[in-house]
Design an enzyme around this catalytic site. Structure first.
Site, short mmCIF file in Angstrom:
data_model
loop_
_atom_site.label_atom_id
_atom_site.label_comp_id
_atom_site.label_asym_id
_atom_site.label_seq_id
_atom_site.Cartn_x
_atom_site.Cartn_y
_atom_site.Cartn_z
N PHE A 156 0.86 -1.18 0.00
CA PHE A 156 0.00 0.00 0.00
C PHE A 156 0.90 1.23 0.00
O PHE A 156 1.69 1.43 0.92
CB PHE A 156 -0.93 0.04 1.22
CG PHE A 156 -1.90 1.19 1.18
CD1 PHE A 156 -3.14 1.04 0.59
CD2 PHE A 156 -1.55 2.42 1.70
CE1 PHE A 156 -4.03 2.11 0.52
CE2 PHE A 156 -2.43 3.49 1.65
CZ PHE A 156 -3.67 3.34 1.06
N ASP A 241 9.46 2.92 1.59
CA ASP A 241 8.26 3.63 2.01
C ASP A 241 8.13 3.47 3.52
O ASP A 241 7.68 2.44 4.03
CB ASP A 241 7.04 3.05 1.29
CG ASP A 241 5.75 3.80 1.63
OD1 ASP A 241 5.71 4.47 2.68
OD2 ASP A 241 4.78 3.70 0.85
N LYS A 270 2.62 11.08 7.50
CA LYS A 270 1.81 10.73 8.67
C LYS A 270 2.28 11.38 9.96
O LYS A 270 1.92 12.50 10.27
CB LYS A 270 1.73 9.20 8.81
CG LYS A 270 0.92 8.52 7.71
CD LYS A 270 0.68 7.06 8.01
CE LYS A 270 -0.08 6.35 6.90
NZ LYS A 270 -1.47 6.79 6.75
#
Length: 469
Positions: A156, A241, A270
């Site tokens: 993802f 990532d 985030k």
């Protein structure tokens, strides 16, 4: 100068007078399906306040947050240091987003990020994780002259089109093709498959999460070192990532540090926001950055209007200071090990528990088919309605009976994911342990209240399927 609009525009009053309309407004103007899901599982408690690792509902009940906004609230909600930094920026009347100028705060945040990742040289700021992924795709193509991008099964990386083209979960891709050409999937933790793909020497970059957010799948001991070696051998960029795993989540500043590897690019977002102002960042080697920004007439060849805004930069600086001063990385390692050890004993005690995996405060507790007849029958009936439905039998009583907010790790998954703020305490860990022990023990009683809940959920799924049909 006095602002007359402040005399009649009051957010606090708006919130107070319209709070009762919360779910109706979303049903009418936003995502009706989200509201239906919340009401179905009993999560529609109308949270009113968030402080640190806790939520408070309209009745004043306290909940422990094991979701942290999908990893956004690593330093907890409404941290006073972040709030003070943002207030300082607002009160300073800074000439924000001049565009034809550069900002001090962006330079300072870039410098401090690279202090934690000293083998990289440059930073590109964006507004989110998915924007960071999009930028990294462009940078990789620009420096290598290659078009193809490699990603992992079950990956993802975001939901905009470039990032979605690297998504290994068909659930998110369904109905939205076609995607960015030249994107190819390989199995996670499969170095042989990776080398076969890289051997074409047509791959610009390999994007990989050290621990996959969907499922909490952890890289094998030798996997990332193998990735580093193969990418170097075939001239492909290694892009880590770390949008969910970075900034201390796994007990190290970056998860890749557990395997002692140095990617060519690192993606962050985030938690860097401090929970207030969205931000994304791409950390990279100098040659990658300068291949794109290689002339003055190309100084703005890639960017984003609100990237490097002073509020986001201040939030990032405050977040890094909190992580350092409150020793949150060390706390994530210590509390994570405690919880990992606790859940590790579950498989010996409970036949529904298959395994626990993760690092630091990114933990996945996986359930699987039991062996005893009654449990196996109940499991099979429930899973025949919808794969992964069993985990809701754990999530719902955790919320309703024990005031814990948690999530299933992915669609149709049998793994419950714990992603709490990094400042959780010993008392919080005891809360988690007692709650999970109680709920998982109840799940082993057939018949019982949890399996009655299962029948209700199954019937809701059947009705929903008929309605959609």
């Amino acid at each position: 100068m006095h602002n007359a609009s402040a005399d009649f525009f009051d957010i606090a009053t708006l919130l107070k007078t319209h709070e009762s309309e919360r779910y109706d407004l979303h049903t009418r103007y936003l995502n009706d399906m989200m509201v239906r899901a919340l009401r179905t599982i009993g999560f529609d408690v109308a949270f009113q306040r968030g402080t640190g690792q806790y939520h408070y509902d309209k009745a004043g009940a306290r909940y422990l947050d094991l979701l942290s906004g999908w990893g956004v609230f690593a330093v907890g909600r409404n941290h006073p240091t972040v709030r003070a930094a943002l207030q300082c920026v607002i009160e300073a009347d800074l000439p924000n987003l001049v565009q034809m100028d550069v900002t001090t705060l962006a330079g300072l945040l870039a410098e401090r990020l690279l202090h934690f990742v000293p083998y990289l040289d440059k930073v590109f700021f964006a507004n989110s994780g998915t924007e960071a992924v999009e930028a990294a795709i462009k940078f990789a193509r620009g420096v290598t002259g290659r078009q193809n991008i490699l990603y992992c099964s079950n990956a993802f990386h975001g939901l905009t089109y470039g990032a979605l083209s690297l998504n290994g979960d068909a659930t998110f891709r369904e109905g939205f093709g076609g995607f960015l050409p030249g994107c190819q999937e390989v199995r996670f933790n499969d170095l042989e498959a990776l080398e076969r793909a890289l051997a074409s020497r047509e791959i610009a970059a390999f994007f990989v999460e050290p621990i996959q957010g969907k499922g909490v799948n952890v890289a094998d001991d030798d996997y990332l070192k193998g990735v580093r070696a193969l990418c170097s051998k075939y001239g492909t960029l290694f892009v880590a990532d770390e949008i969910q795993t970075g900034l201390g989540r796994t007990g190290r500043f970056l998860a890749t540090e557990h395997w002692n590897v140095e990617p060519d690019m690192v993606l962050l977002a985030k938690a860097l926001s401090g929970g207030h102002v969205p931000i994304g960042a791409v950390l990279m080697r100098k040659k990658i950055f300068e291949a794109t920004f290689n002339r003055m007439d190309r100084m703005a060849v890639h960017g984003s209007t609100f990237a490097k805004n002073d509020l986001a930069m201040a939030a990032g600086l405050a977040t890094l200071e909190i992580i350092k001063s409150e020793r949150l990385i060390e706390n994530a390692a210590r509390q994570g090990q405690r919880l990992f050890d606790f859940f590790g004993r579950f498989a010996e005690r409970y036949e529904l528990v298959k395994t626990v995996r993760g690092k630091g405060l990114m933990i996945g507790l996986e359930f699987g088919p039991p062996h005893s007849f009654k449990l196996k029958t109940a499991w099979t009936l429930l899973e025949s309605v919808r794969a992964g439905l069993f985990c809701q039998l754990i999530i719902i009583p955790l919320f309703k009976d024990h005031k814990i907010v948690a999530q299933v790790a992915a669609n149709a998954s049998h793994t419950i994911k714990l992603l709490p703020p990094l400042n959780i305490s010993d008392a919080d860990c005891t809360w988690i342990e007692q709650a999970f022990d109680s709920v998982v023990a109840d799940a082993h009683r057939v018949p019982g209240a949890i399996w009655s809940l299962g029948r209700t959920l199954a019937e809701n799924v059947r009705r929903s399927s008929k309605s959609a049909g």
